[in-house]
Design an enzyme around this catalytic site. Structure first.
Site, PDB file in Angstrom:
ATOM      1  N   HIS A 245      54.458  30.018  34.580  1.00  0.00           N
ATOM      2  CA  HIS A 245      54.279  30.899  35.756  1.00  0.00           C
ATOM      3  C   HIS A 245      53.406  32.101  35.424  1.00  0.00           C
ATOM      4  CE1 HIS A 245      57.778  28.700  37.451  1.00  0.00           C
ATOM      5  NE2 HIS A 245      58.210  28.765  36.201  1.00  0.00           N
TER       6      HIS A 245
ATOM      7  N   SER B  52      26.699  43.664  34.979  1.00  0.00           N
ATOM      8  CA  SER B  52      26.828  44.007  36.396  1.00  0.00           C
ATOM      9  C   SER B  52      25.583  44.767  36.824  1.00  0.00           C
ATOM     10  CB  SER B  52      28.073  44.865  36.589  1.00  0.00           C
ATOM     11  OG  SER B  52      27.949  45.618  37.774  1.00  0.00           O
TER      12      SER B  52
ATOM     13  N   LYS C 180      30.088  46.943  32.256  1.00  0.00           N
ATOM     14  CA  LYS C 180      30.778  45.653  32.409  1.00  0.00           C
ATOM     15  C   LYS C 180      30.083  44.473  31.749  1.00  0.00           C
ATOM     16  CE  LYS C 180      33.171  44.433  35.891  1.00  0.00           C
ATOM     17  NZ  LYS C 180      33.209  43.757  37.177  1.00  0.00           N
TER      18      LYS C 180
ATOM     19  N   GLU D 104      33.706  31.643  34.864  1.00  0.00           N
ATOM     20  CA  GLU D 104      34.017  31.561  36.303  1.00  0.00           C
ATOM     21  C   GLU D 104      33.377  30.324  36.925  1.00  0.00           C
ATOM     22  OE1 GLU D 104      34.094  35.729  38.317  1.00  0.00           O
ATOM     23  OE2 GLU D 104      32.747  35.849  36.617  1.00  0.00           O
TER      24      GLU D 104
END
Ligand code: ARG
Length: 475
Positions: free
Chosen positions: A151, A272, A278, A285
């Protein structure tokens, strides 16, 4: 110059041409259409359907055609048309006999099977390479313990190698699914004709053997309408990409600085456009996002086949929107996943520093009581009370005094000093397939053997060389 292998009364309007042509996609089959054409010609000759000079001229012409790099494909309806008309331009009259005893319906299935056969071999190699990358990382990370999750909540400590080897199991199943498609894919459609078979002395077993298929297909009607081999390939790709999507998501989580399990090298992250600090895990992804593409392809193919009457119908051409994109996307996906693995580093220091949640050992504590004769259900409740007590009093297990332990159960006074060592906890889990270090080392060994065995399997898959076909006609 002619654009079609057929003719009607009127010229097709441009929009209808655009709607019906498959050339933009199936020009990818050019090499395979030529290869199939050579084997077909050889078979026509061996059956006495065309003579030696005709066969020789067609085969030599096809061999030359394969290197012609200024073909304007956009002129033609499909690749089969392009090959035949271009061959006619090259060698003249004999080319008109190439399509004897052949229909585009059996031809397209042949081309696809040859194409997928090569693609499949590449996929098997790429999955194997990816597995090797997982094994290499798992092999050098046997000292790293992380919380395992259920979980997505911290559950029990595990070796990170054990976690990585879970992906190896998924990928080995993927490998075996692709591999087991091979015999169904490797049947030769040529000689089925448009749908009913041929009225020529055409040796289907010969052409099958020449192209290194296992056998000719059994039913000409099924042959020209069957796309199961492609559907299976796409399903296998979908499941593989689904596994990879799970890995992608884990890397997204692991690389978040709040987690900090893994550092991805800058070649596999992006910056970014607005926030200079970043590094974004875009590659991971996109691994996560990849499976939707294959699901779409599978949908398209199944919807195309559903309710389609036998035999060939032009709807089947929709498969061209799938086959090349799917194959290319899958190859890239597998290669990039391996690249990501090889370009990320597990942050040992941070992982070790953060491994301080003794509640991960709550199950071990319950099992300890079980080993001292207390039924598991009771021990579970006792340990639950210990956990609640610790949480209320902001203590960890090892900070409890003898007095405090005694309140819950006398047996706790027998806990060995090093009971709350994560390393000890890992090695207690030594059932086959568990996270105990010796179990994981054993799996590593088995997987290395698997790598050797599968190398041999892949090497034994059939390969056809065009040059061999050219030489065969000489004999
Ligand atoms: N381009 C067609 C396809 O991909 C080739 C077969 C055409 N056959 C036909 N009878 N029109 O399916």
């Amino acid at each position: 110059m002619a654009q079609f292998l057929w003719s009607g009364k009127e010229e097709l309007p441009d929009i209808v041409k655009e709607f019906t042509y498959s050339i933009e996609d199936d020009k990818n089959l050019f090499y395979y259409d030529i290869l199939g054409g050579m084997a077909h010609t050889l078979t026509l000759y061996r059956g006495g359907i065309i003579d030696y000079d005709e066969a020789k001229s067609i085969i030599d012409g096809l061999y030359k055609l394969k290197d012609k790099n200024d073909i304007n494909f956009s002129l033609y309806e499909d690749v089969h048309t392009a090959v035949e008309i271009e061959l006619t331009a090259l060698i003249g009259e004999p080319a008109k006999k190439l399509h004897t005893a052949r229909s585009r319906n059996d031809q397209v299935s042949l081309d696809e099977r040859l194409y997928l056969r090569d693609s499949l071999k590449e996929v098997l190699n790429l999955i194997r390479d990816l597995i090797k990358a997982f094994l290499d990382l798992a092999g050098v990370s046997l000292d790293i313990i992380v919380p395992g999750f259920t979980h997505l909540q911290p559950a029990q400590p595990v070796l990170i190698s054990h976690h990585l080897l879970a992906y190896v199991e998924m990928l080995k199943r993927d490998f075996s699914r692709f591999y087991s498609l091979f015999p169904r894919l490797n049947e030769c459609p040529l000689g089925s004709g448009a749908l009913a078979g041929l009225d020529f002395p055409y040796d289907r077993f010969l052409v099958s053997e020449v192209l290194r298929f296992d056998t000719p297909t059994n039913n000409s009607m099924d042959t020209v309408t069957d796309r199961d081999y492609l559907i299976e390939y796409i399903f296998d790709a979908l499941l593989t990409s689904t596994h990879i999507s799970r890995f992608g998501e884990e890397i997204v989580i692991w690389s978040n600085p709040l987690f900090g399990f893994v550092k991805i090298s800058s070649g596999y992250t992006t910056g970014s456009s607005m926030m200079p600090q970043k590094r974004n895990p875009d590659v991971a992804e996109l691994l996560r996002g990849s499976s939707g593409e294959f699901l779409g392809y599978l949908d398209l193919l199944l919807v195309t086949l559903k309710g389609l009457p036998l035999t060939y119908n032009r709807d089947l051409q929709m498969d061209k929107k799938v086959i090349f994109r799917a194959s290319r996307s899958l190859h890239i996906l597998l290669e990039v996943t391996r690249g990501l693995l090889e370009n990320m580093e597990l942050d040992r220091e941070k992982i070790c520093k953060n491994l301080n949640d003794e509640f991960l050992l709550a199950t071990d504590l319950a099992d300890f009581l079980v080993n001292r004769g207390i039924p598991f259900r009771d021990s579970h409740h006792i340990v639950r009370d210990v956990v609640f007590y610790c949480q209320e009093n902001k203590k960890t297990f090892s900070q409890l005094s003898e007095e405090e332990w005694r309140k819950f159960n006398e047996e706790f006074l027998n806990l060995p000093d090093d009971f709350f060592s994560f390393d000890k906890a890992i090695n207690r889990r030594d059932t086959y397939g568990g996270t105990g270090r010796s179990c994981v080392e054993y799996q590593l060994l088995l997987n290395r053997k698997w790598l050797e065995e599968t190398r041999r399997l892949i090497d034994a898959l059939p390969e056809v060389y065009m040059e061999d076909l050219v030489n065969m006609i000489g004999k």
